[in-house]
Motif scaffolding. Structure first.
Motif, mmCIF file in Angstrom:
data_model
loop_
_atom_site.group_PDB
_atom_site.id
_atom_site.type_symbol
_atom_site.label_atom_id
_atom_site.label_comp_id
_atom_site.label_asym_id
_atom_site.label_seq_id
_atom_site.Cartn_x
_atom_site.Cartn_y
_atom_site.Cartn_z
ATOM 1 N N SER A 1 0.812 -1.225 0.000
ATOM 2 C CA SER A 1 0.000 0.000 0.000
ATOM 3 C C SER A 1 0.842 1.270 0.000
ATOM 4 C CB SER A 1 -0.929 -0.004 1.220
ATOM 5 O OG SER A 1 -0.163 -0.212 2.399
ATOM 6 N N ASN A 2 2.052 1.200 0.539
ATOM 7 C CA ASN A 2 2.995 2.322 0.438
ATOM 8 C C ASN A 2 4.388 1.825 0.827
ATOM 9 O OD1 ASN A 2 3.448 2.887 3.429
ATOM 10 N ND2 ASN A 2 1.235 3.143 3.279
ATOM 11 N N GLY A 3 5.387 2.655 0.569
ATOM 12 C CA GLY A 3 6.770 2.242 0.809
ATOM 13 C C GLY A 3 7.085 2.078 2.292
ATOM 14 N N PRO B 1 20.685 0.934 4.336
ATOM 15 C CA PRO B 1 21.202 2.059 3.559
ATOM 16 C C PRO B 1 20.114 2.592 2.624
ATOM 17 C CG PRO B 1 22.426 -0.010 3.155
ATOM 18 C CD PRO B 1 21.114 -0.356 3.778
ATOM 19 N N VAL B 2 20.288 3.835 2.202
ATOM 20 C CA VAL B 2 19.351 4.474 1.268
ATOM 21 C C VAL B 2 20.133 4.846 0.009
ATOM 22 C CG1 VAL B 2 17.761 6.404 0.920
ATOM 23 C CG2 VAL B 2 18.061 5.429 3.219
ATOM 24 N N HIS B 3 19.614 4.488 -1.157
ATOM 25 C CA HIS B 3 20.223 4.927 -2.425
ATOM 26 C C HIS B 3 19.696 6.348 -2.694
ATOM 27 C CE1 HIS B 3 21.539 0.821 -3.187
ATOM 28 N NE2 HIS B 3 20.314 0.374 -3.271
ATOM 29 N N ALA C 1 13.717 3.842 -2.406
ATOM 30 C CA ALA C 1 12.508 4.611 -2.714
ATOM 31 C C ALA C 1 12.669 5.454 -3.977
ATOM 32 C CB ALA C 1 12.149 5.508 -1.527
ATOM 33 N N HIS C 2 13.906 5.912 -4.244
ATOM 34 C CA HIS C 2 14.152 6.818 -5.384
ATOM 35 C C HIS C 2 14.621 6.090 -6.630
ATOM 36 C CE1 HIS C 2 15.338 10.121 -2.226
ATOM 37 N NE2 HIS C 2 14.077 9.747 -2.133
ATOM 38 N N CYS C 3 14.632 4.772 -6.622
ATOM 39 C CA CYS C 3 15.452 4.009 -7.568
ATOM 40 C C CYS C 3 14.711 3.251 -8.639
ATOM 41 C CB CYS C 3 16.315 3.021 -6.804
ATOM 42 S SG CYS C 3 17.822 3.792 -6.247
ATOM 43 N N PHE D 1 11.018 -0.250 -2.789
ATOM 44 C CA PHE D 1 10.745 0.845 -3.727
ATOM 45 C C PHE D 1 9.493 1.581 -3.253
ATOM 46 C CE2 PHE D 1 12.917 -2.404 -6.202
ATOM 47 C CZ PHE D 1 13.850 -1.677 -6.930
ATOM 48 N N SER D 2 9.482 2.899 -3.418
ATOM 49 C CA SER D 2 8.261 3.665 -3.128
ATOM 50 C C SER D 2 7.602 4.070 -4.432
ATOM 51 C CB SER D 2 8.581 4.923 -2.327
ATOM 52 O OG SER D 2 7.441 5.782 -2.334
ATOM 53 N N PHE D 3 6.271 3.927 -4.470
ATOM 54 C CA PHE D 3 5.497 4.359 -5.633
ATOM 55 C C PHE D 3 4.573 5.507 -5.244
ATOM 56 C CE2 PHE D 3 5.702 -0.416 -6.912
ATOM 57 C CZ PHE D 3 7.022 -0.277 -7.332
ATOM 58 N N HIS D 4 5.054 6.385 -4.375
ATOM 59 C CA HIS D 4 4.294 7.586 -4.011
ATOM 60 C C HIS D 4 4.262 8.544 -5.203
ATOM 61 C CE1 HIS D 4 3.681 11.523 -1.992
ATOM 62 N NE2 HIS D 4 2.787 10.791 -1.359
ATOM 63 N N THR E 1 4.999 11.452 -5.665
ATOM 64 C CA THR E 1 6.145 12.340 -5.881
ATOM 65 C C THR E 1 7.335 11.607 -6.506
ATOM 66 O OG1 THR E 1 6.871 11.895 -3.641
ATOM 67 C CG2 THR E 1 5.621 13.933 -3.987
ATOM 68 N N LYS E 2 7.251 10.287 -6.623
ATOM 69 C CA LYS E 2 8.370 9.536 -7.188
ATOM 70 C C LYS E 2 8.215 9.422 -8.709
ATOM 71 C CE LYS E 2 9.772 8.398 -2.913
ATOM 72 N NZ LYS E 2 9.259 9.252 -1.844
ATOM 73 N N VAL E 3 9.283 9.043 -9.390
ATOM 74 C CA VAL E 3 9.259 9.063 -10.856
ATOM 75 C C VAL E 3 8.232 8.057 -11.393
ATOM 76 C CG1 VAL E 3 11.226 7.494 -11.146
ATOM 77 C CG2 VAL E 3 10.690 9.132 -12.932
ATOM 78 N N TYR F 1 15.960 19.096 0.244
ATOM 79 C CA TYR F 1 15.950 17.630 0.427
ATOM 80 C C TYR F 1 17.320 17.206 0.909
ATOM 81 C CZ TYR F 1 11.670 16.384 -2.166
ATOM 82 O OH TYR F 1 10.382 16.208 -2.594
ATOM 83 N N PHE F 2 17.557 16.495 1.929
ATOM 84 C CA PHE F 2 16.615 16.192 2.992
ATOM 85 C C PHE F 2 16.878 17.170 4.124
ATOM 86 C CE2 PHE F 2 17.158 12.112 0.888
ATOM 87 C CZ PHE F 2 15.843 11.770 0.648
ATOM 88 N N TYR F 3 15.915 17.827 4.538
ATOM 89 C CA TYR F 3 16.021 18.804 5.596
ATOM 90 C C TYR F 3 14.692 18.841 6.343
ATOM 91 C CZ TYR F 3 16.354 23.220 8.018
ATOM 92 O OH TYR F 3 16.354 24.174 8.983
HETATM 93 C C1 LIG Z 1 9.277 8.448 -0.292
HETATM 94 C C2 LIG Z 1 10.291 7.801 0.572
HETATM 95 C C3 LIG Z 1 9.963 6.780 1.484
HETATM 96 C C4 LIG Z 1 8.540 6.421 1.846
HETATM 97 O O1 LIG Z 1 7.767 5.953 0.833
HETATM 98 P P1 LIG Z 1 6.169 6.116 0.915
HETATM 99 O O2 LIG Z 1 5.746 5.302 -0.279
HETATM 100 O O3 LIG Z 1 5.854 7.564 0.769
HETATM 101 O O4 LIG Z 1 5.703 5.541 2.187
HETATM 102 C C5 LIG Z 1 10.979 6.158 2.180
HETATM 103 N N1 LIG Z 1 12.260 6.516 2.008
HETATM 104 C C6 LIG Z 1 12.617 7.498 1.162
HETATM 105 C C7 LIG Z 1 14.063 7.839 1.019
HETATM 106 C C8 LIG Z 1 11.642 8.205 0.436
HETATM 107 O O5 LIG Z 1 11.999 9.214 -0.352
#
Ligand SMILES: *Cc1c(COP(=O)(O)O)cnc(C)c1O
Length: 376
Positions: free
Chosen positions: A64-66, A134-136, A163-165, A184-187, A189-191, A319-321
């Motif tokens: 349902s979300n990331g 880790p975060v890419h 999430a950004h990848c 992966f996030s499919f919010h 705001t993501k690509v 970003y990120f702040y």
């Molecule tokens: C957007 C994002 C998330 C969360 O994803 P959601 O789908 O909005 O819950 C997690 N980590 C990073 C780095 C993100 O940019």
């Protein structure tokens, strides 16, 4: 230098891919005919098949979300105690750990990639450590080999926040194929997006089966509930939107690449402004275009530049702040002390994301760069 007029409409940092309404309507007709709105329906099944292929992942499920996906990943991996992560990320990363009963331990980042610094990880490992998360950042892959070696040496799990990848590959390998699980996030705001949504890519079928159980209350069958699961299912309407957005994402990425090249060309050599280049061997997705503002060389700070851009109707984002380690809920942690995180603190002060989405024109980018040049 002539006077620059503000943009007539607000220029935001991002705009979501919007499928044609009549295509959405056709999909809604299919869903209405089926009478099934959620609970592992046909649209979700189709989307998972398409995404597995597109992301090159053998074991993939959609959520349902990331953020919910991250929490389920922590549970599926049986993580305990402390988890080493980066403070230079979105709030969802450390928050998911806490919601999973874990203690985040913040590690500083590398100056060039903004990703967790593998050289600083081992000093943070204790007998309580169970994983590295880790975060890419901005779609630029972490030092995957170094992180893998550390994890193997200390018997730690690796859960990547990608999430950004969407669609990123490293030397021909899709980014979801590293570590134990990749999120992966499919919010919107993501690509790539499903309005809200996310996915996990698993190293094994066994992990996937566990996560699929966890996203539906742990219900195995009519007669059996095996786990204390949650509700993290994607509904059929969003899955349908996701199928349509998938058809447009290649064009979106191609156009963002052109605009990124335009930004780089126009900002190249501007004193006090730097930006990330493509990394050799990486297939990028151009999800963000960020600049780094060095106040001493540029003349004004990142925050001041953001305000100037706002006067021209350009809504660039910090970003990120603030840095996650400075949130009230984390600032008391020993690993959150600013003096232990010098690169992350600097990045949070200096980085600004500029507008990047396919309907932005070359002349929009040219004008944004002219404003940035003018104020320096
Ligand atoms: C957007 C994002 C998330 C969360 O994803 P959601 O789908 O909005 O819950 C997690 N980590 C990073 C780095 C993100 O940019």
């Amino acid at each position: 230098m002539g006077n620059i007029k503000p943009f007539p409409h607000p220029v935001y940092v991002s705009r979501p891919i919007l499928p044609e309404l009549d295509e959405v309507s056709a999909k809604l007709h299919e869903i209405w005919d089926s009478g099934q709105l959620t609970n592992n329906g046909a649209m979700l099944g189709k989307l998972e098949g398409l995404l597995s292929r597109r992301l090159g992942s053998r074991h993939l499920s959609v959520f349902s979300n990331g953020t919910a996906a991250l929490q389920i990943a922590c549970r599926a991996l049986n993580l305990t105690g402390e988890v080493i992560t980066t403070p230079f990320t979105f709030a969802a990363t450390p928050h998911s750990l806490v919601w999973s009963g874990l203690r985040p331990v913040f590690c500083d980042i590398k100056r060039d990639s903004y990703n967790i610094d593998p050289d600083r990880i081992e000093e943070l490992i204790t007998p309580e450590t169970s994983a590295i998360v880790p975060v890419h950042v901005f779609g630029h892959p972490c030092d995957i080999d170094a992180i893998g070696r550390i994890a193997a040496r200390h018997g730690l799990k690796v859960l990547y926040d990608a999430a950004h990848c969407f669609g990123v590959e490293v030397n021909g390998t899709p980014v979801g194929n590293f570590g134990d699980i990749t999120m992966f996030s499919f919010h919107a705001t993501k690509v790539y997006h499903t309005i809200e949504g996310g996915a996990l890519s698993f190293a094994s079928e066994e992990l996937k089966n566990k996560a699929v159980l966890l996203r539906n209350f742990g219900i195995k069958s009519e007669d059996e509930v095996l786990e204390t699961g949650t509700n993290a299912k994607l509904n059929e309407l969003q899955a349908a939107v996701g199928i349509l957005v998938l058809e447009k994402v290649e064009d979106e990425i191609a156009r963002r690449k052109e605009l990124t090249c335009e930004y780089r060309k126009l900002l190249d050599g501007m004193p006090g402004i730097t930006f990330q280049e493509d990394v050799s061997g990486v297939r990028h997705n151009y999800s963000y275009f960020t600049i780094r503002v060095d106040k001493d060389e540029y003349g004004i700070s990142r925050d001041e530049l953001q305000l100037v851009l706002k006067q021209y109707n350009v809504y660039a984002r910090k970003y990120f702040y603030p840095l996650c380690s400075s949130f009230a809920c984390y600032s008391e942690l020993p690993s959150a002390e600013a003096c232990r995180l010098p690169e992350a603190v600097k990045a949070a002060e200096q980085i600004l994301a500029l507008p990047l989405y396919s309907s932005l024109s070359d002349s929009d980018v040219e004008k944004i760069c002219r404003i940035i040049r003018k104020v320096s």
